[in-house]
Write an enzyme that holds these catalytic residues in place. Structure first.
Site, PDB file in Angstrom:
ATOM      1  N   GLU A   1      73.703  62.679  -0.292  1.00 37.28           N
ATOM      2  CA  GLU A   1      73.782  61.221  -0.168  1.00 37.28           C
ATOM      3  C   GLU A   1      74.630  60.614  -1.277  1.00 37.28           C
ATOM      4  OE1 GLU A   1      72.886  59.300   2.149  1.00 37.28           O
ATOM      5  OE2 GLU A   1      71.901  60.818   3.341  1.00 37.28           O
TER       6      GLU A   1
ATOM      7  N   CYS B   1      82.319  55.446  17.155  1.00 30.83           N
ATOM      8  CA  CYS B   1      82.453  53.992  16.963  1.00 30.83           C
ATOM      9  C   CYS B   1      83.201  53.718  15.660  1.00 30.83           C
ATOM     10  CB  CYS B   1      81.063  53.351  16.958  1.00 30.83           C
ATOM     11  SG  CYS B   1      81.078  51.551  17.123  1.00 30.83           S
TER      12      CYS B   1
ATOM     13  N   CYS C   1      85.136  54.485  23.123  1.00 26.20           N
ATOM     14  CA  CYS C   1      84.023  53.894  23.868  1.00 26.20           C
ATOM     15  C   CYS C   1      83.615  54.731  25.079  1.00 26.20           C
ATOM     16  CB  CYS C   1      84.382  52.474  24.302  1.00 26.20           C
ATOM     17  SG  CYS C   1      84.610  51.325  22.924  1.00 26.20           S
TER      18      CYS C   1
ATOM     19  N   CYS D   1      80.830  57.010  24.130  1.00 29.54           N
ATOM     20  CA  CYS D   1      79.698  56.428  23.399  1.00 29.54           C
ATOM     21  C   CYS D   1      78.413  56.541  24.222  1.00 29.54           C
ATOM     22  CB  CYS D   1      79.972  54.968  23.071  1.00 29.54           C
ATOM     23  SG  CYS D   1      78.596  54.173  22.198  1.00 29.54           S
TER      24      CYS D   1
ATOM     25  N   CYS E   1      75.907  48.034  24.785  1.00 32.96           N
ATOM     26  CA  CYS E   1      76.802  47.441  23.785  1.00 32.96           C
ATOM     27  C   CYS E   1      77.344  46.098  24.257  1.00 32.96           C
ATOM     28  CB  CYS E   1      77.951  48.400  23.496  1.00 32.96           C
ATOM     29  SG  CYS E   1      79.113  47.786  22.256  1.00 32.96           S
TER      30      CYS E   1
END
Length: 527
Positions: A111, A267, A274, A277, A283
């Site tokens: 992270e 995205c 798209c 997706c 969306c």
């Protein structure tokens, strides 16, 4: 206890990081393991009350409608993630680790490294880090010099320092156990903000807490057509509320990683795919694009039946302002709205590579250590002074700085070699590069504290910044016998390079760096 504990399903993801928000790590009050207090009961309640207030104040258009829509989002996204997720070393390590503290450490390191840094770059650093310090105890016993040395070139050097501080705190004050909840992680560990705490808690410990990084911002702003400034307090609060609503109690870490993976690989900021997706049917941005296409084709009479925002009164605070109307050429990339950024301030520094070509054991160059706080804290560099862009005073100031470290020097041999321009998050720093070789002088064998004479091999493995490596390349290019008679071009900043092709941009998006909402700010000190 460890043998009978069921391991929460995990998958440590990669992510992009390019939009930065707040510095992750305000100093927290130090508590020993016997003093660890749970977060105040009012803290979680207050946050939930804020979320309720935010949702009550915005149009339903920007919300998820009931459990059915939330369930569809989760199921579609997780099904896609199980099929498409990338194979990354931090994911493998966390998924295969039974010990909770080791798992949390593996997630924590990834992270921190992924903040503001591309995945492709982090893979090598993460692998070498975990080979050298496979446990919190190993990292806690390491020297800060060693941490800086391995971190060199990764940027935002305060991240490595805070990770080291956090490991020492866990080992020395918390009994070797990483705090188990997002609230206590943020409360007790230096450099751990809301995003990183939520990521560790959900991925390593299975806590049902949402996270918001730059990828999640983009996904949620498009899915719920949020056109207002995504860095504003209102939008940020709403996005955290949506993330918490969407997190899957059964697979919180996977859901969070799936949302970030979606933003990293599908995205994307400029070239979203798209058609691939998994949540396209939910969306709002995609629905808006379809509506505009239908209207433009005039294939249907009247207006298509597509839901729009209809605030009770006045301008919706989550929609784009009237001054920024929908641009049909941008499609779904109308969202999120790009926040305006202040240009970095410009500074100038004169720096000199001072070399002893005839030193015992081979040629050596002088490096001095930066202060333990501020920009590039604790790293090594060539002697430098902040100065005006040009002029005789620059040479004089630099010569005085060199003599402070190495004693009397032949001033007439100080040569100007060129420039290096390096942009930190908030500073555009121009280095005027000088060189000085001590050809006939008696080799310097002693140096004051904070200075070292290193061989070229030692320099390349030392804790030096990328900017200093650029400076050294200029010096090497102007040495006698190297590029003779030619003038080396200044080392350019990323902004002056040729813009990549759309195909290269798509490839780059696969390795886009992850940006947590509590990462070092673009307006904070880059270290």
């Amino acid at each position: 206890m460890r043998a009978i504990m069921k391991k929460p399903r995990t998958a440590v993801r990669s992510r992009p990081r390019k939009q930065a928000s707040r510095q992750e790590g305000r100093e927290k009050r130090v508590l020993s393991s016997s003093q660890v207090k749970p977060p105040t009961p009012n803290a979680g309640l207050a946050r939930r009350q804020e979320e309720v207030v935010v949702q009550a104040s915005v149009s339903p258009y920007h919300l998820f409608r009931g459990t059915a829509e939330v369930r569809a989002f989760r199921e579609n996204l997780l099904r896609w993630y199980d099929r498409e997720k990338r194979d990354l070393p931090w994911r493998r390590r966390a998924e295969g680790e039974v010990d909770l503290d080791r798992r949390a450490y593996a997630v924590w390191v990834s992270e921190v490294m992924l903040q503001q840094t591309q995945v492709a770059t982090v893979i090598d650093y993460y692998t070498r880090w975990m080979q050298k310090w496979p446990t919190l105890q190993d990292l806690a016993s390491a020297s800060l010099e060693g941490v800086n040395q391995l971190w060199a070139g990764l940027g935002y050097y305060s991240r490595g320092r805070r990770l080291h501080e956090g490991a020492r705190k866990v080992v020395e004050e918390l009994g070797g156990h990483v705090p188990r909840t997002a609230e206590t992680l943020q409360q007790l560990l230096p450099g751990v903000g809301r995003y990183t705490a939520g990521a560790i808690a959900s991925i390593a410990f299975g806590q049902a807490t949402g996270v918001v990084d730059g990828n999640v911002v983009r996904v949620l702003c498009r899915v719920r057509a949020i056109g207002a400034d995504s860095s504003s307090a209102l939008v940020s609060q709403h996005l955290w509320s949506l993330a918490q609503q969407l997190v899957d109690p059964a697979r919180p870490g996977d859901l969070n990683q799936a949302a970030m993976e979606l933003g990293a690989t599908v995205c994307t900021p400029q070239h979203p795919r798209c058609s691939q997706c998994p949540v396209r049917s939910l969306c709002r941005a995609h629905q808006r694009v379809e509506r505009e296409q239908l209207l433009a084709s005039r294939s249907l009479p009247g207006s298509p039946d597509v839901e729009e925002c209809a605030p009770g009164s006045g301008q919706c605070r989550l929609c784009a302002p009237p001054s920024e109307p929908w641009d049909p050429t941008l499609g779904v990339t109308n969202f999120p709205r790009k926040a305006s950024r202040r240009p970095p301030r410009e500074e100038c520094s004169a720096t000199c590579v001072l070399e002893q070509p005839r030193a015992v054991g081979g040629p050596r160059i002088l490096l001095v250590q930066r202060p333990n706080s501020g920009l590039l804290a604790g790293l090594w560099e060539f002697p430098s002074v902040t100065t005006e862009p040009s002029g005789q005073r620059q040479r004089q100031a630099l010569l005085q700085e060199l003599q402070r470290w190495a004693g009397p020097l032949p001033a007439t041999r100080l040569r100007h070699l060129g420039q290096v321009v390096h942009t930190f998050s908030h500073i555009k720093l121009t280095y005027e590069v000088y060189g000085l070789a001590l050809e006939g002088e008696t080799p310097v064998t002693t140096t004051p504290p904070g200075a070292r004479w290193l061989t070229r091999e030692e320099f390349h493995t030392a804790a030096v910044s990328t900017a200093m490596k650029k400076v050294f390349r200029v010096y090497e290019g102007r040495r006698p016998g190297a590029c003779k008679g030619s003038k080396r071009s200044p080392v350019s900043t990323p902004s002056s390079r040729k813009k990549p092709s759309p195909g290269q941009q798509l490839l780059d998006s696969f390795f886009r760096p992850h940006i947590p909402r509590d990462a070092p700010s673009l307006n904070s000190t880059a270290q």
